[in-house]
Design a protein around this motif. Structure first.
Motif, short mmCIF file in Angstrom:
data_model
loop_
_atom_site.label_atom_id
_atom_site.label_comp_id
_atom_site.label_asym_id
_atom_site.label_seq_id
_atom_site.Cartn_x
_atom_site.Cartn_y
_atom_site.Cartn_z
N GLU A 190 -0.04 4.21 -6.96
CA GLU A 190 0.94 3.13 -6.96
C GLU A 190 1.77 3.08 -5.70
N HIS A 191 1.66 4.09 -4.84
CA HIS A 191 2.52 4.25 -3.68
C HIS A 191 1.99 3.47 -2.48
N PHE A 192 2.86 2.70 -1.85
CA PHE A 192 2.49 1.95 -0.65
C PHE A 192 2.60 2.84 0.59
N TRP A 193 1.65 2.67 1.51
CA TRP A 193 1.76 3.36 2.79
C TRP A 193 3.08 3.00 3.48
N ALA A 194 3.59 1.81 3.23
CA ALA A 194 4.81 1.33 3.87
C ALA A 194 6.08 1.74 3.12
N ALA A 195 5.98 2.69 2.19
CA ALA A 195 7.12 3.04 1.34
C ALA A 195 8.36 3.44 2.13
N ALA A 196 8.18 4.09 3.26
CA ALA A 196 9.32 4.59 4.03
C ALA A 196 10.22 3.47 4.55
N PHE A 197 9.69 2.24 4.59
CA PHE A 197 10.45 1.13 5.18
C PHE A 197 11.03 0.19 4.13
N GLU A 198 10.81 0.48 2.85
CA GLU A 198 11.24 -0.42 1.78
C GLU A 198 12.75 -0.58 1.74
N GLN A 199 13.19 -1.81 1.45
CA GLN A 199 14.61 -2.13 1.31
C GLN A 199 14.87 -2.70 -0.08
N SER A 200 15.82 -2.11 -0.78
CA SER A 200 16.31 -2.65 -2.06
C SER A 200 15.21 -2.88 -3.08
N GLY A 201 14.26 -1.96 -3.15
CA GLY A 201 13.21 -2.04 -4.17
C GLY A 201 12.34 -3.25 -4.06
N GLU A 202 12.15 -3.78 -2.85
CA GLU A 202 11.45 -5.06 -2.67
C GLU A 202 9.97 -5.00 -3.01
N TYR A 203 9.38 -3.80 -3.06
CA TYR A 203 7.99 -3.71 -3.53
C TYR A 203 7.79 -2.53 -4.48
N GLY A 204 8.67 -2.48 -5.47
CA GLY A 204 8.44 -1.59 -6.60
C GLY A 204 9.22 -0.31 -6.63
N ALA A 205 9.82 0.10 -5.52
CA ALA A 205 10.65 1.31 -5.46
C ALA A 205 9.91 2.55 -5.93
N ARG A 206 8.64 2.66 -5.59
CA ARG A 206 7.87 3.84 -6.01
C ARG A 206 7.94 4.98 -4.99
#
Length: 331
Positions: A190-206
């Motif tokens: 479920e983890h996005f490669w881009a997880a380190a750049f996520e802001q405010s749970g915009e793609y699932g907060a995983r």
């Protein structure tokens, strides 16, 4: 801030799709002609009017950009956008004539299960015109526009966007049609490669997984050698020259590298445009430009993940599941 590329003042975005075709088009319309450049990294690109974006070319500004499905057929979308602009008196003036300048790029979505038996002429010119008509500040993400028929190796692809502001008040935005040969998630997790750049749970907060399993680093790619390509636009309201915009496009490609694995393969046609609407002077021609390029890469990574996160599966036999089908929503 909408967390969309339209947070950059002077840009509007419109979509048009055909559910039966399982494809669509996205048009970026600029309120005033904009400075633009492009960087192509994939081995199989499909583009329109990208040569004129080189710094040494005569035409220095453009009126719109099209992103489209349909492979080479989708390049017709630019003609539809051009027709809409001409009706509105927009274009490069040559005496009494105006010629709208509309570069573009396409993804390959011809084997996604939609009905591509369109007869003599493909529908993308009409879709381009409709997309231009629909251009506004707000637009749909996921299964929409150029991302309607997009896929990745293991999940439904889609249309993503994101934005941010720098401490100096410069706005940076990105829009992307994610149709990658590879994956935007760490393996099948479920983890996005881009997880380190996520802001405010915009793609699932995983977040990132505790560790990256070895199998996730084994390149897994689509079996069809031409069913790929990720195309994007990054934009800023900082005033850039064409040469400076080119550097931003080059740096922004790192955003794809951080969000998709593998990327820039011979099977892809990965293309990134960079646009400046030019309303804010650049604070420093080197340092500030470097900052804009670095942040554009971050915003593009986020847009990639949002495109897949917001996508819904196509209602077709054998269609890939969406991320939400497999993993649910935001935690």
């Amino acid at each position: 801030m909408r967390n969309l590329i339209t947070d950059v003042a002077g840009i509007k975005v419109g979509h048009a799709e055909d559910e039966r075709l399982a494809s669509g088009t996205t048009a970026l319309i600029f309120d005033q002609q904009a400075v633009a450049a492009v960087d192509v990294r994939g081995g199989g690109p499909g583009t329109r009017d990208t040569e004129l974006l080189a710094p040494e070319m005569t035409v220095e500004r453009i009126d719109a950009i099209t992103l489209s499905g349909g492979s080479a057929y989708g390049l017709d979308a630019g003609s539809g956008v051009q027709a809409w602009l001409r009706e509105h008196g927009r274009g490069f003036a040559i005496g009494p004539v105006v010629v709208p300048i509309v570069p573009g790029a396409i993804i390959f979505d011809l084997v996604n299960g939609g009905d591509k038996d369109w007869g003599r002429f493909p529908p993308y010119r009409d879709l381009g015109f409709q997309a231009a008509q629909n251009a506004s500040d707000d637009f749909k993400l996921g299964t929409a526009g150029a991302g309607y028929g997009a896929t990745t190796v293991n999940l439904k692809g889609g249309l993503g966007s994101a934005s941010m502001q720098t401490a100096d008040g410069v706005t940076i935005g990105a829009i992307v049609a994610v149709n990658a040969c590879g994956s935007v998630t760490v393996g099948n997790s479920e983890h996005f490669w881009a997880a380190a750049f996520e802001q405010s749970g915009e793609y699932g907060a995983r977040g990132m997984p505790p560790s990256v399993p070895p199998e996730a680093l084994v390149p897994v790619m689509k079996g069809s050698p031409r069913a790929n390509t990720t195309i994007a636009v990054v934009a800023t309201d900082a005033a850039l020259t064409t040469a400076q915009a080119k550097r931003v496009a080059v740096m922004a490609q790192n955003g794809l590298s951080r969000a998709i694995y593998p990327i820039h393969t011979p099977l892809d046609g990965d293309t990134v445009f960079a646009v400046s609407t030019g309303t804010k002077p650049l604070r420093d021609p080197v340092y500030a430009l470097s900052e804009i390029g670095a942040l554009a890469a971050n915003v593009l990574s986020r847009a990639v993940a949002r495109g897949v996160f917001e996508a819904t599966a196509l209602p077709l036999a054998g269609a890939l599941p969406s991320w939400k089908d497999r993993f649910g929503g935001t935690r």
